[in-house]
Design an enzyme around this catalytic site. Structure first.
Site, PDB file in Angstrom:
ATOM      1  N   CYS A   1       4.129  -2.149  -9.267  1.00 25.02           N
ATOM      2  CA  CYS A   1       5.712  -2.412  -9.298  1.00 25.02           C
ATOM      3  C   CYS A   1       5.939  -3.615 -10.411  1.00 25.02           C
ATOM      4  CB  CYS A   1       5.942  -3.022  -8.155  1.00 25.02           C
ATOM      5  SG  CYS A   1       5.858  -1.690  -6.922  1.00 25.02           S
TER       6      CYS A   1
ATOM      7  N   ASN B   1      12.050 -12.775  -7.844  1.00 21.13           N
ATOM      8  CA  ASN B   1      11.322 -14.228  -7.842  1.00 21.13           C
ATOM      9  C   ASN B   1      10.841 -14.252  -9.558  1.00 21.13           C
ATOM     10  OD1 ASN B   1      11.311 -16.031  -5.885  1.00 21.13           O
ATOM     11  ND2 ASN B   1       9.777 -14.451  -4.932  1.00 21.13           N
TER      12      ASN B   1
ATOM     13  N   CYS C   1      -3.676  -5.208  -6.174  1.00 21.57           N
ATOM     14  CA  CYS C   1      -2.720  -3.905  -5.662  1.00 21.57           C
ATOM     15  C   CYS C   1      -2.697  -2.998  -6.915  1.00 21.57           C
ATOM     16  CB  CYS C   1      -1.412  -4.453  -5.253  1.00 21.57           C
ATOM     17  SG  CYS C   1      -0.481  -2.955  -4.757  1.00 21.57           S
TER      18      CYS C   1
ATOM     19  N   GLY D   1      -0.840  -6.710  -1.769  1.00 21.45           N
ATOM     20  CA  GLY D   1      -1.511  -5.416  -1.418  1.00 21.45           C
ATOM     21  C   GLY D   1      -0.317  -4.522  -0.620  1.00 21.45           C
ATOM     22  N   GLU D   2      -0.745  -3.113  -0.790  1.00 21.65           N
ATOM     23  CA  GLU D   2       0.030  -2.217  -0.150  1.00 21.65           C
ATOM     24  C   GLU D   2      -0.518  -1.808   1.044  1.00 21.65           C
ATOM     25  OE1 GLU D   2       3.120  -0.482  -0.380  1.00 21.65           O
ATOM     26  OE2 GLU D   2       2.017   0.720   1.226  1.00 21.65           O
TER      27      GLU D   2
ATOM     28  N   CYS E   1       6.162  -7.408  -9.964  1.00 23.52           N
ATOM     29  CA  CYS E   1       5.374  -7.790  -8.674  1.00 23.52           C
ATOM     30  C   CYS E   1       4.167  -8.498  -9.597  1.00 23.52           C
ATOM     31  CB  CYS E   1       5.159  -6.795  -7.708  1.00 23.52           C
ATOM     32  SG  CYS E   1       3.932  -7.464  -6.353  1.00 23.52           S
TER      33      CYS E   1
ATOM     34  N   CYS F   1       3.293 -13.969   6.834  1.00 26.38           N
ATOM     35  CA  CYS F   1       3.226 -13.143   6.211  1.00 26.38           C
ATOM     36  C   CYS F   1       1.839 -13.018   5.614  1.00 26.38           C
ATOM     37  CB  CYS F   1       4.212 -13.360   4.948  1.00 26.38           C
ATOM     38  SG  CYS F   1       4.279 -12.260   3.544  1.00 26.38           S
TER      39      CYS F   1
ATOM     40  N   CYS G   1       1.164 -21.230  -6.149  1.00 26.11           N
ATOM     41  CA  CYS G   1       0.209 -19.994  -5.615  1.00 26.11           C
ATOM     42  C   CYS G   1       0.098 -19.187  -6.909  1.00 26.11           C
ATOM     43  CB  CYS G   1       0.467 -19.478  -4.271  1.00 26.11           C
ATOM     44  SG  CYS G   1      -0.568 -20.131  -3.146  1.00 26.11           S
TER      45      CYS G   1
ATOM     46  N   SER H   1       5.832  -3.526   5.473  1.00 31.11           N
ATOM     47  CA  SER H   1       6.380  -3.181   4.301  1.00 31.11           C
ATOM     48  C   SER H   1       5.723  -2.365   3.338  1.00 31.11           C
ATOM     49  CB  SER H   1       6.752  -4.728   3.560  1.00 31.11           C
ATOM     50  OG  SER H   1       7.680  -4.406   2.338  1.00 31.11           O
TER      51      SER H   1
ATOM     52  N   SER I   1      10.446  -0.973   0.629  1.00 35.06           N
ATOM     53  CA  SER I   1      10.694  -1.530  -0.724  1.00 35.06           C
ATOM     54  C   SER I   1      11.442  -0.661  -1.675  1.00 35.06           C
ATOM     55  CB  SER I   1       9.488  -2.177  -1.455  1.00 35.06           C
ATOM     56  OG  SER I   1       8.779  -3.194  -0.285  1.00 35.06           O
ATOM     57  N   LEU I   2      12.828  -0.614  -1.789  1.00 34.63           N
ATOM     58  CA  LEU I   2      13.391   0.566  -2.320  1.00 34.63           C
ATOM     59  C   LEU I   2      13.816  -0.065  -3.827  1.00 34.63           C
ATOM     60  CD1 LEU I   2      14.753   3.302  -2.087  1.00 34.63           C
ATOM     61  CD2 LEU I   2      16.908   2.204  -1.210  1.00 34.63           C
ATOM     62  N   HIS I   3      14.574  -1.267  -3.789  1.00 35.34           N
ATOM     63  CA  HIS I   3      14.868  -1.718  -5.249  1.00 35.34           C
ATOM     64  C   HIS I   3      15.660  -0.983  -6.305  1.00 35.34           C
ATOM     65  CE1 HIS I   3      12.195  -4.736  -3.417  1.00 35.34           C
ATOM     66  NE2 HIS I   3      10.861  -4.155  -3.927  1.00 35.34           N
TER      67      HIS I   3
ATOM     68  N   GLU J   1      -3.458 -14.730  -0.033  1.00 35.98           N
ATOM     69  CA  GLU J   1      -2.491 -15.450   0.377  1.00 35.98           C
ATOM     70  C   GLU J   1      -1.855 -15.206   1.813  1.00 35.98           C
ATOM     71  OE1 GLU J   1      -0.656 -16.166  -4.165  1.00 35.98           O
ATOM     72  OE2 GLU J   1       0.544 -15.548  -2.357  1.00 35.98           O
TER      73      GLU J   1
END
Ligand code: SAH
Length: 339
Positions: free
Chosen positions: A114, A288, A110, A157-158, A117, A103, A331, A189, A212-214, A90
């Protein structure tokens, strides 16, 4: 077979001279490739003999638009691109006051795991090649009929788990004979692959790194991000500091607010303490919903409270525009059908 878009400019030149071509051909061919031609025939200023020679040993990769969704709410466009091997990725194009931002994805699937995700649910299928990463920009731009000015590597992906191809892509997309997007207009990111942050710092490209701390502490981060078992928050922030110092770029952190997990007032206070002195910007993202997970976002009021607390404690925080609901759900469904 070689995809010519996997070559960096100098490598393309070397490849062409090995084939008995003059050096200036590299400039012509590099430009054609990055303009989005689909076959050698379109290289009208290259002789037929040369084109035929190249065709025998290499190819021009393309991406097929398998699905495209345009949001009725804000014009955001989401592409489901099909790769030559049938896998799908995507890319999303958003319109901001400064122009179009894309983006893009860096891998098919991945392996980072996480918990909140969707991209990681089926694990990692494979890395994207440098050409495949670039093709997202080329073919989205062609379809939009308008220049894309900014790139964020925040799709599937990372990026730092596909380091070599990502750096190759960065050099190519920035090249003046190609699409020529300035490094300052590119953001990567990462969930925090610490050794690669040091490596990227050594490249000394002025791209923005966003983390991406979160979570405000290791206890919470361990629970939602497996990468934290390998690299603790303290190590991650140390690497970020070195990155910021080497590249002279401000740091930015993403923080997805998950209701009841990391969004309390106490969490905000702890986060502010953690980031004090880093001159960091925090992007708050209401989590999300992912069908397979039971994480929920808080109310608009909860999110505002978290933001206000950070601001009050001297940390610059904004709430990120959510991917508009009328296209994000679509998606997720397709991705699931594919797996
Ligand atoms: N692997 C990279 C880039 C891809 S994800 C990274 O981890 O940074 C882009 C961002 O979206 C990351 O901050 C990621 O943590 C976040 N994200 C993933 N799933 C999400 C969800 N369900 N809700 C909100 N943010 C999410």
């Amino acid at each position: 077979m070689i995809d010519l878009k996997d070559f960096e400019y100098d490598e393309l030149m070397e490849f062409l001279t090995e084939q008995g071509e003059k050096k200036f051909r590299a400039e012509q061919i590099f430009s054609w490739l990055h303009k989005g031609i689909r076959s050698y025939e379109e290289m009208t200023n290259i002789s037929k003999a040369t084109r035929e020679k190249l065709e025998k040993i290499s190819y021009v990769s393309t991406l097929k638009i398998r699905e495209k969704y345009v949001s009725k709410l804000d014009g955001t466009v989401k592409y489901l691109f099909e790769l030559p091997d049938g896998n799908c990725i995507e890319s999303v194009v958003m319109r901001y006051h400064h122009g179009l931002t894309i983006c893009i994805s860096s891998q098919v699937g991945c392996c980072m795991g996480c918990r909140f995700c969707a991209s990681t649910i089926g694990g990692l299928y494979r890395n994207l090649t440098a050409g495949e990463i670039l093709n997202q920009v080329i073919f989205a731009q062609e379809d939009m009929g308008e220049r894309i000015s900014n790139i964020v590597m925040m799709g599937i992906g990372e990026p730092l788990d596909n380091y070599e191809n990502v750096v190759r892509f960065l050099h190519n997309v920035n090249h003046e004979k190609g699409i020529n997007i300035g490094y300052r207009h590119i953001t990567i990111s990462t969930c925090g692959v610490v050794p690669k942050i040091y490596e990227l710092a050594k490249e000394n490209l002025p791209i923005t790194l966003t983390i991406s701390l979160h979570a405000p502490n290791n206890e919470i981060r361990d629970k939602i991000m497996p990468v934290n078992h390998a690299y603790k928050i303290e190590e991650l922030l140390k690497a970020c500091g070195v990155y910021a110092e080497t590249t002279n770029r401000r740091l930015s952190f993403e923080y997805s607010l998950i209701h009841g997990v990391n969004d309390s007032e106490e969490n905000a206070v702890e986060l502010a303490k953690l980031l004090r002195g880093l001159h960091a910007h925090v992007n708050l993202i209401p989590v999300n919903r992912v069908e397979e997970r039971d994480f929920r976002k808080g109310s608009a009021g909860d999110i505002r409270k978290f933001q206000n607390k950070l601001t009050e404690l001297g940390i610059n925080a904004t709430v990120r525009r959510e991917l508009v609901s009328d296209i994000s759900a679509k998606c997720l469904k397709i991705r699931k059908n594919k797996s």
